[in-house]
Design a protein around this motif. Structure first.
Motif, short mmCIF file in Angstrom:
data_model
loop_
_atom_site.label_atom_id
_atom_site.label_comp_id
_atom_site.label_asym_id
_atom_site.label_seq_id
_atom_site.Cartn_x
_atom_site.Cartn_y
_atom_site.Cartn_z
N UNK A 2 0.83 -1.20 0.00
CA UNK A 2 0.00 0.00 0.00
C UNK A 2 0.87 1.26 0.00
N UNK A 3 0.22 2.39 -0.18
CA UNK A 3 0.92 3.68 -0.20
C UNK A 3 1.37 4.06 1.21
N UNK A 4 2.60 4.55 1.31
CA UNK A 4 3.14 5.11 2.55
C UNK A 4 3.12 6.63 2.46
N UNK A 5 3.18 7.35 3.60
CA UNK A 5 3.17 8.82 3.55
C UNK A 5 4.25 9.42 2.65
N UNK A 6 5.46 8.83 2.66
CA UNK A 6 6.53 9.41 1.84
C UNK A 6 6.36 9.14 0.35
N UNK A 7 5.38 8.31 -0.02
CA UNK A 7 5.11 8.10 -1.44
C UNK A 7 4.54 9.37 -2.09
N UNK A 8 3.82 10.18 -1.31
CA UNK A 8 3.14 11.34 -1.88
C UNK A 8 4.13 12.37 -2.45
N UNK A 9 5.13 12.82 -1.66
CA UNK A 9 6.12 13.72 -2.27
C UNK A 9 6.92 13.05 -3.38
N UNK A 10 7.05 11.73 -3.31
CA UNK A 10 7.76 11.01 -4.37
C UNK A 10 7.02 11.13 -5.70
N UNK A 11 5.68 11.10 -5.66
CA UNK A 11 4.90 11.26 -6.89
C UNK A 11 5.21 12.61 -7.55
N UNK A 12 5.26 13.66 -6.73
CA UNK A 12 5.56 14.99 -7.27
C UNK A 12 7.00 15.07 -7.77
N UNK A 13 7.90 14.40 -7.07
CA UNK A 13 9.30 14.38 -7.50
C UNK A 13 9.45 13.68 -8.85
N UNK A 14 8.64 12.64 -9.07
CA UNK A 14 8.67 11.95 -10.36
C UNK A 14 8.24 12.89 -11.49
N UNK A 15 7.27 13.76 -11.20
CA UNK A 15 6.84 14.74 -12.20
C UNK A 15 7.99 15.68 -12.54
N UNK A 16 8.67 16.19 -11.51
CA UNK A 16 9.79 17.12 -11.74
C UNK A 16 10.90 16.45 -12.55
N UNK A 17 11.22 15.23 -12.17
CA UNK A 17 12.29 14.50 -12.86
C UNK A 17 11.93 14.26 -14.32
N UNK A 18 10.69 13.84 -14.57
CA UNK A 18 10.25 13.57 -15.94
C UNK A 18 10.18 14.85 -16.75
N UNK A 19 9.74 15.93 -16.11
CA UNK A 19 9.68 17.23 -16.79
C UNK A 19 11.08 17.69 -17.21
N UNK A 20 12.06 17.43 -16.35
CA UNK A 20 13.44 17.81 -16.67
C UNK A 20 13.95 16.99 -17.85
N UNK A 40 -3.64 13.74 -5.98
CA UNK A 40 -3.25 13.19 -4.69
C UNK A 40 -4.29 13.54 -3.62
N UNK A 41 -4.79 14.76 -3.67
CA UNK A 41 -5.76 15.24 -2.67
C UNK A 41 -7.10 14.53 -2.82
N UNK A 42 -7.57 14.37 -4.07
CA UNK A 42 -8.95 13.92 -4.28
C UNK A 42 -9.10 12.48 -4.75
N UNK A 43 -8.11 11.94 -5.44
CA UNK A 43 -8.33 10.66 -6.11
C UNK A 43 -7.33 9.56 -5.73
N UNK A 44 -6.35 9.88 -4.93
CA UNK A 44 -5.37 8.88 -4.51
C UNK A 44 -6.07 7.68 -3.86
N UNK A 45 -5.58 6.48 -4.17
CA UNK A 45 -6.12 5.25 -3.57
C UNK A 45 -5.06 4.67 -2.63
N UNK A 46 -5.09 5.06 -1.35
CA UNK A 46 -4.04 4.65 -0.41
C UNK A 46 -3.92 3.14 -0.21
N UNK A 47 -5.02 2.41 -0.43
CA UNK A 47 -4.98 0.96 -0.24
C UNK A 47 -4.41 0.22 -1.45
#
Length: 303
Positions: A2-20, A40-47
């Protein structure tokens, strides 16, 4: 998994890395990040697994950027570097090994670890030799040996471009022992994951019996979405080789199929799921992992 709390900033970091990698402007990157933050706020599925949720993050990126395969040039570069290394891997590592099965497993793991951005081939060769002195947290070679039965079939789920060249040695070991090998790759571009194009360009396609795909750009394996040819290969195979973190994240918890995971624990959530340390190298049978989890649960109940 399942998703851990530190996965959330990792998702945003993946966007930055891919954008670069894609060469996007800061303004466009922020625009995409805002949409991902909304997801992440509205549609994330933590399970669901991190890979499951990251799939939607990268679909947002591709839709908003208009770039279907942002890692295309990088994948081609990594395949080229890996192919140039292949003779060294064969002559200096694989053929000189006393235990070629162990060497092949370690080479497959090395592909998940090696930094293809290292500046020179000399540095890469040195890094490879140093890697072979590194112990694994788990190394279930003895269990794998029991599954190497001539005439049986394995489903080999690949991970990244470049890395797929390192998989050749383990595939060859299986073939030399009389097994059939079906290679599974992503059905559409996502991150630097290997696709059919990568399997063909690296000639991995020439040493396997068949190739199937996951059917789409899902990060990992979603057994509910895979095409019929993948489902048939899954049902038919005697055991599965699963490469990399995303495949582990999405196949962890499945015990009605014999699966061997090969990866490096590159983040704390994955390390916790594997009961290992961050950065550990893993070659682990899924039912061995189940035993570890059950013992840990018993210990927690007693404490």
């Amino acid at each position: 998994m399942k998703v851990y709390p530190e996965c959330l900033p990792c998702f945003l970091n993946q966007v930055r890395k891919t954008a670069k990698v894609a060469g996007l402007s800061d303004e466009k990157t922020i625009e995409i990040e805002r949409e991902v933050a909304r997801f992440i706020w509205k549609e994330l599925e933590p399970d669901k697994s991190p890979g499951h949720n990251a799939t939607f993050v990268h679909r947002i990126f591709k839709k908003m950027s208009g770039i279907k395969d942002p890692y295309k040039n990088l994948k081609d570069k990594y395949n080229s570097i890996a192919l140039k290394l292949e003779p060294f891997l064969e002559e200096e590592i694989y053929l000189k090994a006393k235990d070629r099965l162990a060497a092949a497993v370690k080479l497959a793991a090395l592909g998940n670890v090696i930094d293809f951005a290292v500046p020179s081939s000399f540095d890469l060769e040195r890094e490879i030799k140093e890697f072979f002195q590194t112990p694994f947290a788990y190394f279930d070679e003895a269990i794998l040996e029991r599954f190497l039965v001539s005439g049986k079939e394995t489903l080999y789920i690949a991970d990244n471009a470049g890395e797929i060249v390192f998989d050749k040695f383990l595939i060859r070991e299986f073939k030399e022992r009389g097994l059939k090998v079906t290679l599974a790759v992503r059905g559409a571009p996502v991150l630097n994951d290997a696709t059919v194009e990568d399997a063909v360009s690296t000639k991995v396609s020439e040493i396997v019996d068949a190739i199937v795909t996951t059917g789409n750009d899902y990060i990992g394996v979603n057994l509910e979405e895979v095409p019929e040819e993948f489902k048939e290969a899954w049902k038919r195979c005697f055991f599965v080789i699963s490469k990399g973190q995303a495949n582990f994240e999405t196949l962890d918890g499945i015990y009605d199929k014999d699966i061997f995971f090969i990866l490096k624990a590159k983040c704390r959530p994955v390390a916790k799921e594997l009961s290992c340390n961050l950065g550990d190298l893993i070659f682990l049978y899924n039912k061995h992992l189940l035993d570890i989890k059950e013992r840990n649960e018993e210990a927690e109940e007693k404490s």
